[in-house]
Design a protein around this motif. Structure first.
Motif, PDB file in Angstrom:
ATOM      1  N   PHE A  65      -1.042  21.747  -5.280  1.00 12.11           N
ATOM      2  CA  PHE A  65      -0.161  21.171  -4.266  1.00 12.11           C
ATOM      3  C   PHE A  65       0.271  19.737  -4.596  1.00 12.11           C
ATOM      4  N   SER A  66       0.448  19.425  -5.863  1.00 13.84           N
ATOM      5  CA  SER A  66       0.969  18.115  -6.317  1.00 13.84           C
ATOM      6  C   SER A  66       0.356  16.937  -5.584  1.00 13.84           C
ATOM      7  N   GLY A  67      -0.932  16.991  -5.324  1.00 14.51           N
ATOM      8  CA  GLY A  67      -1.551  15.899  -4.565  1.00 14.51           C
ATOM      9  C   GLY A  67      -2.777  15.360  -5.237  1.00 14.51           C
ATOM     10  N   GLY A  68      -3.669  14.818  -4.438  1.00 17.83           N
ATOM     11  CA  GLY A  68      -4.900  14.234  -4.957  1.00 17.83           C
ATOM     12  C   GLY A  68      -5.607  13.478  -3.858  1.00 17.83           C
ATOM     13  N   GLY A  69      -6.581  12.677  -4.233  1.00 16.83           N
ATOM     14  CA  GLY A  69      -7.350  11.908  -3.246  1.00 16.83           C
ATOM     15  C   GLY A  69      -8.805  11.863  -3.661  1.00 16.83           C
ATOM     16  N   HIS A  70      -9.686  12.009  -2.690  1.00 14.66           N
ATOM     17  CA  HIS A  70     -11.132  11.976  -2.941  1.00 14.66           C
ATOM     18  C   HIS A  70     -11.696  13.397  -2.983  1.00 14.66           C
ATOM     19  N   ILE A  71     -12.950  13.521  -3.400  1.00 14.49           N
ATOM     20  CA  ILE A  71     -13.550  14.862  -3.471  1.00 14.49           C
ATOM     21  C   ILE A  71     -13.525  15.575  -2.111  1.00 14.49           C
ATOM     22  N   ASN A  72     -13.815  14.859  -1.025  1.00 15.07           N
ATOM     23  CA  ASN A  72     -13.862  15.490   0.302  1.00 15.07           C
ATOM     24  C   ASN A  72     -12.646  15.205   1.185  1.00 15.07           C
ATOM     25  N   ALA A  73     -11.669  14.478   0.697  1.00  9.28           N
ATOM     26  CA  ALA A  73     -10.478  14.163   1.512  1.00  9.28           C
ATOM     27  C   ALA A  73      -9.297  13.965   0.583  1.00  9.28           C
ATOM     28  N   ALA A  74      -8.301  14.816   0.727  1.00  4.52           N
ATOM     29  CA  ALA A  74      -7.138  14.690  -0.154  1.00  4.52           C
ATOM     30  C   ALA A  74      -5.872  15.063   0.597  1.00  4.52           C
ATOM     31  N   GLY A  75      -4.736  14.794  -0.028  1.00  7.06           N
ATOM     32  CA  GLY A  75      -3.451  15.166   0.539  1.00  7.06           C
ATOM     33  C   GLY A  75      -2.652  15.904  -0.520  1.00  7.06           C
ATOM     34  N   GLY A  76      -1.569  16.524  -0.090  1.00  3.22           N
ATOM     35  CA  GLY A  76      -0.712  17.201  -1.048  1.00  3.22           C
ATOM     36  C   GLY A  76       0.572  17.644  -0.379  1.00  3.22           C
ATOM     37  N   LYS A  77       1.453  18.292  -1.129  1.00  4.70           N
ATOM     38  CA  LYS A  77       2.682  18.809  -0.525  1.00  4.70           C
ATOM     39  C   LYS A  77       3.105  20.114  -1.173  1.00  4.70           C
ATOM     40  N   SER A  78       3.964  20.844  -0.435  1.00  7.09           N
ATOM     41  CA  SER A  78       4.469  22.113  -0.931  1.00  7.09           C
ATOM     42  C   SER A  78       5.965  22.156  -0.669  1.00  7.09           C
TER      43      SER A  78
ATOM     44  N   SER B 215       0.840  -1.191   0.000  1.00  4.99           N
ATOM     45  CA  SER B 215       0.000   0.000   0.000  1.00  4.99           C
ATOM     46  C   SER B 215       0.878   1.245   0.000  1.00  4.99           C
ATOM     47  N   HIS B 216       0.266   2.389   0.313  1.00  7.81           N
ATOM     48  CA  HIS B 216       0.937   3.687   0.136  1.00  7.81           C
ATOM     49  C   HIS B 216       1.768   4.124   1.349  1.00  7.81           C
ATOM     50  N   SER B 217       2.561   5.182   1.148  1.00  8.31           N
ATOM     51  CA  SER B 217       3.378   5.724   2.229  1.00  8.31           C
ATOM     52  C   SER B 217       2.468   6.326   3.305  1.00  8.31           C
TER      53      SER B 217
ATOM     54  N   ILE C 285       6.268  20.817   3.102  1.00 10.76           N
ATOM     55  CA  ILE C 285       5.074  20.973   3.939  1.00 10.76           C
ATOM     56  C   ILE C 285       4.054  19.956   3.460  1.00 10.76           C
ATOM     57  N   LYS C 286       3.536  19.161   4.403  1.00 11.42           N
ATOM     58  CA  LYS C 286       2.512  18.153   4.041  1.00 11.42           C
ATOM     59  C   LYS C 286       1.137  18.767   4.292  1.00 11.42           C
ATOM     60  N   LEU C 287       0.275  18.651   3.295  1.00  8.96           N
ATOM     61  CA  LEU C 287      -1.083  19.170   3.434  1.00  8.96           C
ATOM     62  C   LEU C 287      -2.082  18.019   3.550  1.00  8.96           C
ATOM     63  N   SER C 288      -3.044  18.190   4.446  1.00  7.26           N
ATOM     64  CA  SER C 288      -4.222  17.331   4.468  1.00  7.26           C
ATOM     65  C   SER C 288      -5.407  18.249   4.225  1.00  7.26           C
ATOM     66  N   LEU C 289      -6.243  17.886   3.275  1.00  7.31           N
ATOM     67  CA  LEU C 289      -7.367  18.765   2.912  1.00  7.31           C
ATOM     68  C   LEU C 289      -8.688  18.011   3.076  1.00  7.31           C
ATOM     69  N   ARG C 290      -9.685  18.699   3.624  1.00  3.08           N
ATOM     70  CA  ARG C 290     -11.005  18.098   3.779  1.00  3.08           C
ATOM     71  C   ARG C 290     -12.064  19.125   3.408  1.00  3.08           C
ATOM     72  N   SER C 291     -13.203  18.637   2.921  1.00  2.96           N
ATOM     73  CA  SER C 291     -14.292  19.566   2.624  1.00  2.96           C
ATOM     74  C   SER C 291     -15.617  18.907   2.929  1.00  2.96           C
TER      75      SER C 291
ATOM     76  N   SER D 178       3.209   7.622  -7.522  1.00  3.04           N
ATOM     77  CA  SER D 178       3.854   8.705  -6.775  1.00  3.04           C
ATOM     78  C   SER D 178       3.555   8.617  -5.275  1.00  3.04           C
ATOM     79  N   ARG D 179       2.623   7.749  -4.888  1.00  2.00           N
ATOM     80  CA  ARG D 179       2.282   7.624  -3.472  1.00  2.00           C
ATOM     81  C   ARG D 179       3.139   6.588  -2.754  1.00  2.00           C
ATOM     82  N   LEU D 180       4.187   6.074  -3.452  1.00  2.00           N
ATOM     83  CA  LEU D 180       4.941   4.960  -2.870  1.00  2.00           C
ATOM     84  C   LEU D 180       6.185   5.371  -2.095  1.00  2.00           C
TER      85      LEU D 180
HETATM   86  P1  5GP Z   1      -4.485  12.375   4.343  1.00  2.80           P
HETATM   87  O1  5GP Z   1      -4.910  13.778   4.500  1.00  2.80           O
HETATM   88  O2  5GP Z   1      -5.134  11.500   5.386  1.00  2.80           O
HETATM   89  O3  5GP Z   1      -3.023  12.204   4.205  1.00  2.80           O
HETATM   90  O4  5GP Z   1      -5.074  11.886   2.962  1.00  2.80           O
HETATM   91  C1  5GP Z   1      -6.426  12.009   2.604  1.00  2.80           C
HETATM   92  C2  5GP Z   1      -6.726  11.260   1.338  1.00  2.80           C
HETATM   93  O5  5GP Z   1      -5.944  11.754   0.258  1.00  2.80           O
HETATM   94  C3  5GP Z   1      -6.439   9.774   1.381  1.00  2.80           C
HETATM   95  O6  5GP Z   1      -7.446   9.148   0.643  1.00  2.80           O
HETATM   96  C4  5GP Z   1      -5.115   9.616   0.713  1.00  2.80           C
HETATM   97  O7  5GP Z   1      -5.033   8.380   0.123  1.00  2.80           O
HETATM   98  C5  5GP Z   1      -5.098  10.764  -0.288  1.00  2.80           C
HETATM   99  N1  5GP Z   1      -3.760  11.394  -0.401  1.00  2.80           N
HETATM  100  C6  5GP Z   1      -2.986  11.849   0.614  1.00  2.80           C
HETATM  101  N2  5GP Z   1      -1.842  12.385   0.153  1.00  2.80           N
HETATM  102  C7  5GP Z   1      -1.884  12.278  -1.194  1.00  2.80           C
HETATM  103  C8  5GP Z   1      -0.989  12.646  -2.253  1.00  2.80           C
HETATM  104  O8  5GP Z   1       0.096  13.206  -2.038  1.00  2.80           O
HETATM  105  N3  5GP Z   1      -1.379  12.348  -3.519  1.00  2.80           N
HETATM  106  C9  5GP Z   1      -2.575  11.740  -3.792  1.00  2.80           C
HETATM  107  N4  5GP Z   1      -2.897  11.481  -5.070  1.00  2.80           N
HETATM  108  N5  5GP Z   1      -3.441  11.379  -2.830  1.00  2.80           N
HETATM  109  C10 5GP Z   1      -3.116  11.638  -1.546  1.00  2.80           C
END
Ligand code: 5GP
Ligand code: MN
Length: 347
Positions: A304-317, A26-28, A284-290, A103-105
């Motif tokens: 923020f070079s990230g992704g995830g679901h519509i209401n829960a995502a991650g990213g970085k800066s 699975s992912h990091s 900087i690690k971002l966690s995003l929720r809506s 990229s999540r590995l």
């Molecule tokens: P969390 O905020 O808990 O790290 O991540 C929330 C959701 O976004 C999870 O479903 C996770 O798998 C996804 N996610 C977190 N970081 C990244 C990222 O850097 N890239 C992508 N594509 N998805 C991410």
């Protein structure tokens, strides 16, 4: 969610016929769904195949998941890089669970991409960026663990009595829905939970381990974050929390101590977008929720070079915390209408 799994089961049994060494990964920064899916899948694959099954994680497990049956068998790249790379190189099948983009590995992508092993993807995130021999990508599921349960219990009806499997599935579903609070769980999800409970699942034990297992310094960090590091911007229906390296050091921060913080600002009346900024090593690690229809996955992939679901995502800066916050605030006016619309849809 109810789907017909017969096509997936057929495709999976075809690839397993020519497989001797399976790696399930699975992912990091693995969460409950990542580890629950890996353990659940490993138990399932051992039932339907004679191949050797190795579980791998890019990072060590956070403390709140280490109690899981089977967790001790997961080989972590940060602790045992040589062993993980060797298993990936020897694998003729790699099963990717709860992620859909290499990229999540976290450092393992190079080995997985170079590998000639066939791939199976099993995941619930939208827009897969991996093309696998067997693609089990179902974004309407609450969690990858629910999808694993559906697949495994359709193929091997008795598997529910395997305690390692059942506890792993429950952990994945419970954590990805925030203890049955949000996300796309439905009646089918709860019917799975009902089956697990009818089979004697240790619900209290698991809840204790996941939710009542924190350090005092984690709770104090939460208090500090909410009191001193939360910025509320009612005009944009947005609130964010930022924690610098020195804030984290002051509270003896351990991996996963900030789990759940990002959801808290969403409980403020009028707030539909919440972000947690954590200073980590060189980024900087971002966690995003809506809430409602504001797509944090699109926002994060664009800025923020990230992704995830519509209401829960991650990213970085890659820039400093101060610059990241300034940049973030500068983006909000562009989303003024979308944020307002998302707010209106909640009331
Ligand atoms: P969390 O905020 O808990 O790290 O991540 C929330 C959701 O976004 C999870 O479903 C996770 O798998 C996804 N996610 C977190 N970081 C990244 C990222 O850097 N890239 C992508 N594509 N998805 C991410
Ligand atoms: Mn998940």
């Amino acid at each position: 969610m109810n789907i017909d799994t017969s096509k997936y089961i057929k495709e999976l049994s075809e690839v397993l016929k020519e497989t001797a060494n399976i790696v399930v990964m699975s992912h990091s920064n693995p969460d409950g769904d990542a580890i629950g899916s890996v353990i659940g899948l490993a138990q399932f694959l051992k039932r339907i195949s004679d191949a050797s099954v190795t579980m791998v994680s890019p990072d060590s497990l956070p403390g709140f998941l280490r109690w899981m049956k089977g967790a001790e068998e997961i080989i972590c790249f940060d602790q045992n890089p040589g062993s993980v790379v060797k298993h990936i190189q020897e694998a003729d099948l790699i099963v990717c669970a709860d992620f859909n983009d290499y990229s999540r590995l976290g450092g393992l992508e190079k080995y997985v991409e170079e590998s000639r092993a066939r791939k199976v993807l099993i995941d619930h995130h939208p827009d897969p960026a991996i093309s696998a021999t067997v693609m089990i990508s179902e974004s309407s599921f609450s969690s990858t663990a629910e999808l694993v349960f559906k697949l495994a219990s359709d193929a091997v009806p008795g598997i529910i009595s395997d305690i390692t499997f059942s506890e792993a599935i429950f952990t994945g579903i419970m954590t990805d829905t925030g203890n049955f609070n949000f996300g796309s769980f439905d009646g089918d999800t709860l019917r799975i939970i009902a089956q697990l409970l009818d089979n004697g699942l240790r619900k209290e034990y698991i809840t204790e381990k996941i939710y009542n297992n924190f350090s005092a310094s984690r709770i104090r960090l939460m208090g500090f974050a909410l009191n001193e590091r939360m910025v509320v911007m009612p005009t944009f229906h947005t609130a964010y929390i930022y924690l610098s390296r020195s804030d984290l050091d002051r509270y003896n921060f351990k991996q996963a101590d900030s789990e759940g913080f990002v959801n808290m600002p969403l409980t403020i009346d009028g707030i539909v977008f919440s972000v947690l900024f954590l200073e980590r090593g060189d980024h900087i690690k971002l966690s995003l929720r809506s809430r409602s229809n504001f797509p944090v996955n699109r926002f994060s992939s664009k800025y923020f070079s990230g992704g995830g679901h519509i209401n829960a995502a991650g990213g970085k800066s890659p820039v400093s915390l101060a610059e990241t916050l300034e940049y973030f605030e500068s983006l909000l006016p562009l989303f003024s209408e979308e944020l307002k619309d998302a707010y209106i849809k909640t009331v």
